[in-house]
Write a protein that holds these residues in place. Structure first.
Motif, PDB file in Angstrom:
ATOM      1  N   MET A 203     -24.855 -15.685  -9.281  1.00  0.00           N
ATOM      2  CA  MET A 203     -24.326 -16.637  -8.308  1.00  0.00           C
ATOM      3  C   MET A 203     -24.456 -16.121  -6.879  1.00  0.00           C
ATOM      4  O   MET A 203     -24.866 -16.861  -5.969  1.00  0.00           O
ATOM      5  CB  MET A 203     -22.853 -16.934  -8.625  1.00  0.00           C
ATOM      6  CG  MET A 203     -22.272 -18.060  -7.802  1.00  0.00           C
ATOM      7  SD  MET A 203     -23.048 -19.649  -8.185  1.00  0.00           S
ATOM      8  CE  MET A 203     -21.857 -20.775  -7.458  1.00  0.00           C
ATOM      9  N   VAL A 204     -24.114 -14.868  -6.667  1.00  0.00           N
ATOM     10  CA  VAL A 204     -24.210 -14.315  -5.321  1.00  0.00           C
ATOM     11  C   VAL A 204     -25.671 -14.169  -4.905  1.00  0.00           C
ATOM     12  O   VAL A 204     -26.018 -14.345  -3.730  1.00  0.00           O
ATOM     13  CB  VAL A 204     -23.456 -12.973  -5.236  1.00  0.00           C
ATOM     14  CG1 VAL A 204     -23.552 -12.377  -3.841  1.00  0.00           C
ATOM     15  CG2 VAL A 204     -21.994 -13.168  -5.609  1.00  0.00           C
ATOM     16  N   LEU A 205     -26.545 -13.859  -5.864  1.00  0.00           N
ATOM     17  CA  LEU A 205     -27.984 -13.823  -5.581  1.00  0.00           C
ATOM     18  C   LEU A 205     -28.466 -15.192  -5.102  1.00  0.00           C
ATOM     19  O   LEU A 205     -29.203 -15.306  -4.111  1.00  0.00           O
ATOM     20  CB  LEU A 205     -28.748 -13.407  -6.834  1.00  0.00           C
ATOM     21  CG  LEU A 205     -30.270 -13.285  -6.701  1.00  0.00           C
ATOM     22  CD1 LEU A 205     -30.638 -12.102  -5.829  1.00  0.00           C
ATOM     23  CD2 LEU A 205     -30.916 -13.138  -8.085  1.00  0.00           C
ATOM     24  N   SER A 262     -18.873 -24.852  -9.877  1.00  0.00           N
ATOM     25  CA  SER A 262     -19.317 -24.461  -8.537  1.00  0.00           C
ATOM     26  C   SER A 262     -20.802 -24.107  -8.539  1.00  0.00           C
ATOM     27  O   SER A 262     -21.531 -24.419  -7.589  1.00  0.00           O
ATOM     28  CB  SER A 262     -18.486 -23.289  -8.013  1.00  0.00           C
ATOM     29  OG  SER A 262     -18.732 -22.113  -8.754  1.00  0.00           O
ATOM     30  N   ALA A 263     -21.272 -23.479  -9.627  1.00  0.00           N
ATOM     31  CA  ALA A 263     -22.692 -23.142  -9.731  1.00  0.00           C
ATOM     32  C   ALA A 263     -23.558 -24.401  -9.779  1.00  0.00           C
ATOM     33  O   ALA A 263     -24.616 -24.472  -9.139  1.00  0.00           O
ATOM     34  CB  ALA A 263     -22.946 -22.287 -10.966  1.00  0.00           C
ATOM     35  N   GLY A 264     -23.103 -25.395 -10.525  1.00  0.00           N
ATOM     36  CA  GLY A 264     -23.847 -26.644 -10.589  1.00  0.00           C
ATOM     37  C   GLY A 264     -23.932 -27.343  -9.244  1.00  0.00           C
ATOM     38  O   GLY A 264     -24.987 -27.876  -8.863  1.00  0.00           O
ATOM     39  N   ALA A 267     -26.332 -25.426  -6.984  1.00  0.00           N
ATOM     40  CA  ALA A 267     -27.709 -25.695  -7.387  1.00  0.00           C
ATOM     41  C   ALA A 267     -28.183 -27.041  -6.855  1.00  0.00           C
ATOM     42  O   ALA A 267     -29.295 -27.161  -6.322  1.00  0.00           O
ATOM     43  CB  ALA A 267     -27.821 -25.657  -8.912  1.00  0.00           C
ATOM     44  N   ALA A 268     -27.341 -28.061  -6.990  1.00  0.00           N
ATOM     45  CA  ALA A 268     -27.712 -29.393  -6.508  1.00  0.00           C
ATOM     46  C   ALA A 268     -27.959 -29.379  -5.005  1.00  0.00           C
ATOM     47  O   ALA A 268     -28.943 -29.960  -4.515  1.00  0.00           O
ATOM     48  CB  ALA A 268     -26.612 -30.394  -6.860  1.00  0.00           C
ATOM     49  N   ALA A 269     -27.082 -28.709  -4.256  1.00  0.00           N
ATOM     50  CA  ALA A 269     -27.203 -28.696  -2.802  1.00  0.00           C
ATOM     51  C   ALA A 269     -28.480 -28.003  -2.348  1.00  0.00           C
ATOM     52  O   ALA A 269     -29.233 -28.532  -1.507  1.00  0.00           O
ATOM     53  CB  ALA A 269     -25.978 -28.010  -2.186  1.00  0.00           C
ATOM     54  N   LEU A 356     -28.642 -22.678 -11.300  1.00  0.00           N
ATOM     55  CA  LEU A 356     -28.669 -23.406 -12.572  1.00  0.00           C
ATOM     56  C   LEU A 356     -28.489 -22.458 -13.753  1.00  0.00           C
ATOM     57  O   LEU A 356     -27.847 -22.804 -14.752  1.00  0.00           O
ATOM     58  CB  LEU A 356     -29.986 -24.171 -12.709  1.00  0.00           C
ATOM     59  CG  LEU A 356     -30.136 -25.443 -11.869  1.00  0.00           C
ATOM     60  CD1 LEU A 356     -31.532 -26.030 -12.048  1.00  0.00           C
ATOM     61  CD2 LEU A 356     -29.074 -26.473 -12.238  1.00  0.00           C
ATOM     62  N   LEU A 357     -29.051 -21.261 -13.635  1.00  0.00           N
ATOM     63  CA  LEU A 357     -28.856 -20.261 -14.694  1.00  0.00           C
ATOM     64  C   LEU A 357     -27.387 -19.887 -14.838  1.00  0.00           C
ATOM     65  O   LEU A 357     -26.891 -19.681 -15.946  1.00  0.00           O
ATOM     66  CB  LEU A 357     -29.683 -19.015 -14.395  1.00  0.00           C
ATOM     67  CG  LEU A 357     -31.207 -19.150 -14.467  1.00  0.00           C
ATOM     68  CD1 LEU A 357     -31.870 -17.831 -14.060  1.00  0.00           C
ATOM     69  CD2 LEU A 357     -31.652 -19.554 -15.875  1.00  0.00           C
TER      70      LEU A 357
END
Length: 370
Positions: A203-205, A262-264, A267-269, A356-357
């Motif tokens: 996520m931070v990557l 939050s990850a999803g 990713a969308a943004a 997304l991962l």
């Protein structure tokens, strides 16, 4: 919270000043991105080393020492005769991040009743989006009107004031637990800790590989002025504050599910930015979504680590800080390579795929807290 605010603002200040620093010192945007890479990697290394080496020292005394180092780092950056001096400053910033954050992140439960620890943690980590909502836009604004060096002068003054405040307000905090390397090794053997390390890394990557270069994206793709960029970053930061407190109410019960959502959103943004971010309105809308998404990450990650090691909260903070900061550095480095050899839009797409991962990993790990 104020200490972490000063640290976070100093750490990410180059994001808003990246192009002006690069132009002044005659370096590329990717090379200037090393200002983000070095503190992250050094913080990752210093977090366990400093915490273990000072395990028996009063924690309040250590907080004051690190704020003094941060003040010195900002003075060096402001007076830097060349890029090498800026990097020396960033080394000191990295050491400060690793030590201060590892200690401060686990102090919430020592200041409040047990039932309020989760909310207190959210308050402490509100400093992260606050650094975006106030620090980066303010630094960008100051850099525009008075030069990037002046922005670091202001941060030196703020760091000094925080040092005084900690000295006056924070009580004695004797070390309650001695954090040893063996404790950290035992934590890493736990499945829940390894899961937290994985999703935090990815996520931070995804975030810092893209957000470090959001200013070049807004300049080259959205084609907005530096003043407009300041406003856009301000809106992003405000969304980050909202995301932090919204996540704080849910992270204690569902850190994995909250992290996955939050990850999803992130990713969308980032995936949509190269397409819909070509206009100011589209860029603002997507950065609001991005801010909401990333604002949730620090509190979710810290909560996940803490729940995987309830008996050693400071050790949990050390692993959180190390994983978080190492990936900030790697993300900025990877993003810089893509920017120099491709484009800011390519960075956004790669960051979105990485996020997304994270969403897929969180879905696989389940919704439980442990």
């Amino acid at each position: 919270m104020l200490g972490i605010f000063a640290i976070v603002t100093t750490e990410i200040l180059p994001i808003g000043l990246l192009t002006s620093i690069g132009a002044d010192l005659s370096i590329s945007d990717g090379t200037a991105g090393l200002m983000m890479t070095m503190p992250g990697l050094l913080a990752a290394a210093s977090a366990p080393i400093v915490t273990v080496a000072t395990a028996r020292v009063d924690r309040g005394r250590m907080l004051r020492a690190f704020m003094l180092v941060l003040t010195l780092a900002n003075v060096i950056a402001a007076a830097a005769p060349g890029y090498w001096a800026v990097l020396v400053s960033r080394v000191l910033v990295g050491v400060t991040i690793g030590g201060f954050w590892s200690i401060a992140a686990g102090l919430a439960e020592r200041f409040v009743p047990p039932g309020s620890a989760a909310r207190a943690t959210a308050v402490i980590f509100a400093a992260v989006p606050l650094g975006s909502v106030l620090g980066v836009p303010a630094g960008t604004f100051i850099g525009d009107i008075a030069g990037w060096r002046t922005a670091f002068v202001v941060m030196a003054a703020l760091s000094g004031l925080v040092l005084v405040a900690i000295t006056v307000v924070v009580p004695r905090l004797p070390a309650e637990q001695v954090t040893r390397m063996s404790v950290l090794r035992n934590m890493v053997r736990r499945r829940s800790t390894r899961a937290a390390l994985l999703v935090t890394f990815l996520m931070v990557l995804a975030h810092f590989g893209t957000y470090t270069y959001v200013t070049p994206f807004l300049e080259q793709v959205t084609h907005v002025s530096s003043g407009t960029i300041t406003v856009i970053l301000l809106v992003y930061g405000a969304a980050g504050i909202a995301g932090n407190f919204l996540a704080g109410t849910r992270a204690a019960q569902y850190p994995r599910a909250t992290f996955g959502i939050s990850a999803g959103l992130l990713a969308a943004a980032t995936l949509l930015l190269p397409v819909a971010g070509t206009t100011p309105a589209g860029a603002v809308a997507l950065l609001v979504v991005w801010g909401l998404a990333y604002g949730a990450v620090p509190v979710c990650s810290q909560t996940w680590f803490t729940q995987s090691a309830r008996d050693t909260p400071e050790a949990a903070s050390v692993l959180f800080t190390s994983s978080f900061q190492a990936t900030i550095g790697l993300g900025a480095l990877a993003g810089g390579a893509v920017v120099d050899h491709a484009s800011p839009s390519a960075v956004m797409v790669l960051g979105g795929c990485t996020a997304l991962l994270v969403a897929a990993a969180c879905a696989r790990l389940g919704r439980g807290p442990n």
